[in-house]
Design a protein around this motif. Structure first.
Motif, PDB file in Angstrom:
ATOM      1  N   LYS A 188       9.879  48.606   4.667  1.00  0.00           N
ATOM      2  CA  LYS A 188      10.443  47.860   2.955  1.00  0.00           C
ATOM      3  C   LYS A 188      11.643  47.378   3.752  1.00  0.00           C
ATOM      4  CE  LYS A 188      10.646  48.688  -0.934  1.00  0.00           C
ATOM      5  NZ  LYS A 188      10.421  49.993  -1.862  1.00  0.00           N
ATOM      6  N   SER A 189      12.613  46.291   3.058  1.00  0.00           N
ATOM      7  CA  SER A 189      13.869  46.424   3.467  1.00  0.00           C
ATOM      8  C   SER A 189      14.925  47.752   3.412  1.00  0.00           C
ATOM      9  CB  SER A 189      14.653  45.163   2.220  1.00  0.00           C
ATOM     10  OG  SER A 189      14.234  45.226   0.516  1.00  0.00           O
ATOM     11  N   VAL A 208      15.425  49.622   6.721  1.00  0.00           N
ATOM     12  CA  VAL A 208      16.155  48.813   7.326  1.00  0.00           C
ATOM     13  C   VAL A 208      17.739  49.491   7.958  1.00  0.00           C
ATOM     14  CG1 VAL A 208      16.527  46.926   9.044  1.00  0.00           C
ATOM     15  CG2 VAL A 208      14.546  46.566   7.264  1.00  0.00           C
ATOM     16  N   THR A 252       8.494  44.026   8.749  1.00  0.00           N
ATOM     17  CA  THR A 252       8.847  45.450   7.504  1.00  0.00           C
ATOM     18  C   THR A 252       7.437  45.339   6.735  1.00  0.00           C
ATOM     19  OG1 THR A 252       9.563  43.917   5.894  1.00  0.00           O
ATOM     20  CG2 THR A 252      11.215  45.254   6.938  1.00  0.00           C
ATOM     21  N   SER A 260       9.247  42.512   2.839  1.00  0.00           N
ATOM     22  CA  SER A 260      11.134  41.795   2.576  1.00  0.00           C
ATOM     23  C   SER A 260      11.771  41.775   2.758  1.00  0.00           C
ATOM     24  CB  SER A 260      10.843  43.532   1.874  1.00  0.00           C
ATOM     25  OG  SER A 260      11.070  44.446   2.343  1.00  0.00           O
ATOM     26  N   PHE A 261      11.541  42.201   4.204  1.00  0.00           N
ATOM     27  CA  PHE A 261      12.547  42.020   5.256  1.00  0.00           C
ATOM     28  C   PHE A 261      12.012  41.559   6.988  1.00  0.00           C
ATOM     29  CE2 PHE A 261      16.501  42.535   8.766  1.00  0.00           C
ATOM     30  CZ  PHE A 261      17.340  42.376   8.485  1.00  0.00           C
TER      31      PHE A 261
END
Ligand SMILES: Cc1cc2nc3c(=O)[nH]c(=O)nc-3n(C[C@H](O)[C@H](O)[C@H](O)COP(=O)(O)OP(=O)(O)OC[C@H]3O[C@@H](n4cnc5c(N)ncnc54)[C@H](O)[C@@H]3O)c2cc1C
Ligand code: FES
Length: 238
Positions: free
Chosen positions: A132-133, A136, A153, A157-158
């Motif tokens: 998820k973001s 990153v 992701t 979310s990204f």
């Protein structure tokens, strides 16, 4: 002995540490270092993310006591680190358009590799995969090197929603990958060219003496710490 210059949180539970010390034993990207942590019997292996003369960068995720102790260390403190461990990546096989695939804490060793390939004039595509973001990291750093970067992701979310294998381009000459084993296996099945896999197995001694990291390959038993951590696609038995 290395001295900590920076120890900064760059994503959820993930820290970037830069250190100064003797890096002369580091001869290839994809090698790892083995860090002595106060109160821990076994050293903790971490991939070389970047290195220059006198400077080393590692990126690590806090998963247990050892990495938690590391995350609390401050600028100016010293660490006992064994360097130049493992075989590392062979960039001689890359062809003109190599593809780099990193998942989670498998991303760091891709950075020095990307830098080297670009310095050799290669056109590099990089796929970075996270859950998820908030996990990153290093997208901009790879872009600054001049690579074409795709981020996936799992929850969308990204970047692109899905797994690294959902965005694999058609036109690459060779590949290099590091990440969790299910991801490596999926990359093995989806890739059409030859390539190199870096394994982050649990280790004992870290320099070839205990056989604790031994695994079967098509060319006989190999120690991930000494004969690896990089194995060729052709030799892997899952
Ligand atoms: C060659 C190599 C390169 C590595 N490079 C990196 C890197 O660049 N960045 C990074 O964050 N980590 C990397 N690792 C993993 C790292 O060594 C471990 O996460 C670390 O040793 C955990 O120490 P700890 O004391 O915090 O956790 P421990 O208390 O030892 O373990 C905590 C939890 O993490 C699990 N764990 C520990 N080691 C591993 C492992 N190797 N693989 C999967 N699960 C593990 C344990 O099973 C346990 O569930 C690498 C490992 C190897 C062998
Ligand atoms: S960890 Fe001891 S031989 Fe690899």
């Amino acid at each position: 002995m290395f001295v900590i210059c920076e120890n900064t949180k760059i994503a959820k539970d993930v820290y970037k540490m830069t250190l100064s010390g003797d890096t002369s034993k580091i001869t290839a990207t994809g090698q790892f270092v083995n860090i002595k942590i106060e109160g821990k019997y076994l050293r903790r292996p971490i991939s070389v993310c970047d290195f220059e003369d006198g400077s080393l960068t590692i990126i690590y995720k806090v998963v247990g006591e050892g990495t938690e102790i590391l995350s609390r260390m401050k600028k100016g403190e010293e660490l006992d680190i064994l360097t130049g461990l493992g075989n590392g990546y062979d960039t001689g096989k890359s062809g003109e358009n190599p593809l780099l695939i990193g998942g989670g804490v498998g991303v760091p060793p891709m950075y020095a590799l990307c830098k080297k390939l670009i310095s050799e004039g290669k056109k590099v595509k990089v796929i970075l995969g996270f859950n998820k973001s908030d996990e990153v990291f290093y997208k901009e750093e790879f872009e600054t090197l001049g690579a074409e970067v795709f981020v996936t992701t799992v929850d969308g979310s990204f970047g692109i929603k899905g797994f690294v294998t959902d965005v694999m381009p058609e036109d690459y000459t060779y590949f290099y990958t590091c990440g969790p084993e299910p991801m490596l296996k999926s990359v093995y099945e989806k890739t059409k060219t030859s390539g190199q896999f870096s394994f982050e197995e649990r280790m004992g001694c870290g320099f070839g003496a205990c056989m604790g990291c031994s695994c079967k390959t098509k060319y006989g038993d190999k120690r991930i710490c000494k004969d690896g951590p990089v194995l060729l696609k052709e030799e892997i038995i899952w």
